[in-house]
Scaffold this active site. Structure first.
Site, short mmCIF file in Angstrom:
data_model
loop_
_atom_site.label_atom_id
_atom_site.label_comp_id
_atom_site.label_asym_id
_atom_site.label_seq_id
_atom_site.Cartn_x
_atom_site.Cartn_y
_atom_site.Cartn_z
CB SER A 155 69.11 -23.43 78.60
OG SER A 155 67.96 -24.22 78.77
N1 SAH Z 1 63.78 -22.30 79.22
C1 SAH Z 1 64.38 -22.42 80.53
C2 SAH Z 1 65.11 -23.74 80.68
C3 SAH Z 1 64.63 -24.43 81.91
S1 SAH Z 1 65.08 -26.13 82.08
C4 SAH Z 1 65.27 -21.24 80.86
O1 SAH Z 1 65.48 -20.38 79.99
O2 SAH Z 1 65.72 -21.12 82.00
C5 SAH Z 1 63.56 -26.93 81.64
C6 SAH Z 1 62.33 -26.54 82.38
O3 SAH Z 1 61.26 -27.34 81.85
C7 SAH Z 1 62.34 -26.83 83.89
O4 SAH Z 1 62.03 -25.65 84.57
C8 SAH Z 1 61.26 -27.89 84.06
O5 SAH Z 1 60.55 -27.77 85.30
C9 SAH Z 1 60.35 -27.62 82.88
N2 SAH Z 1 59.50 -28.73 82.46
C10 SAH Z 1 59.78 -30.05 82.41
N3 SAH Z 1 58.74 -30.76 81.95
C11 SAH Z 1 57.75 -29.86 81.68
C12 SAH Z 1 56.40 -29.95 81.20
N4 SAH Z 1 55.83 -31.13 80.89
N5 SAH Z 1 55.70 -28.82 81.05
C13 SAH Z 1 56.22 -27.61 81.37
N6 SAH Z 1 57.47 -27.45 81.84
C14 SAH Z 1 58.22 -28.55 82.00
#
Ligand code: SAH
Length: 224
Positions: free
Chosen positions: A67
């Protein structure tokens, strides 16, 4: 490949990023201090070495993103963290947001549905210094009933609806910060902060629009 060297140049770039976030309205000192401390370039391929300190989202593995720092700061600030909070994060991704929470000192439970990303974090020893972060491979829609209830729940992917099981796992008076809405070309999500009420429902506050990768159901087991 990644490099784990934190130079004065990196530290200087970080300070500039913190100043930028402050000018964009982030005022929680603990959030700013965490961002000033954590080497964000450790969470990205070495090709992003200096770019890591631009206020941008970047690609990580399996089509996911780390993000934007402003988004991380904004969501963390909305959590209004207290020292002994138990926080559930949905979407570990790069682990950067979890590190920000870990740096602030709260207890963190974080779930990722992509096996490849979850596995990558195991080979990232630097994160081990945060012994209050626990990593889980699973479906965020289900939450972690075994460890519930949580003081705060943070969803870092675009949720198509408010997941009922997560509301159940929130303490009365606890917050859920959730970007709600459809994804796709030109689509944005509204950042909401839900407060769980004594009857099991919630009230909601509406904040700014953001753009996240979708929150998807189930687990994706393909390793990377
Ligand atoms: N918090 C992260 C942002 C990652 S983007 C950071 O600091 O880098 C969002 C993430 O959510 C992705 O890695 C995606 O695979 C995950 N995601 C999407 N749906 C999800 C679910 N149902 N349960 C767990 N993770 C999920």
């Amino acid at each position: 490949m990644r490099t784990f060297e934190d130079s004065y140049r990196h530290k200087g770039l970080r300070k500039k990023l913190v100043d930028l976030l402050q000018s964009k309205g982030i005022s929680d000192e603990r959030v700013l201090e965490a961002i000033n401390t954590i080497p964000r370039h450790f969470f990205l391929d070495s090709a992003f070495d200096e770019k890591a300190y631009e206020d941008k989202a970047f690609p990580i593995a399996v089509g996911q993103t780390i993000s934007q720092p402003y988004t991380v700061a904004y969501q963390t600030q909305l959590l209004d963290l207290k020292p002994f909070d138990k926080v559930l994060e949905i979407g570990t991704g790069s682990g950067y947001q979890a590190a920000v929470l870990g740096e602030i000192g709260v207890q963190v439970f974080t779930i990722e549905r992509q096996k490849a990303l979850y596995d990558q974090l195991k080979s990232f020893p630097w994160l081990k210094k945060y012994n209050k972060i626990k990593f889980f491979y699973g479906d965020g829609f289900e939450g972690l009933p075994t460890y519930a209830p949580f003081d705060k729940i943070l969803i870092t992917a675009a949720a198509p609806y408010v997941p009922a099981r997560l509301v159940e796992q929130l303490k009365t008076g606890g917050y859920m910060v959730i970007p709600l809405g459809e994804t796709g070309a030109g689509k944005v999500q509204r950042m909401l902060r839900l407060t769980k009420t004594a009857g099991g429902g919630y009230t909601e506050e509406v904040f700014d629009n953001f753009s996240f990768v979708p929150m998807l159901g189930g687990r994706d087991g393909k390793g990377g």
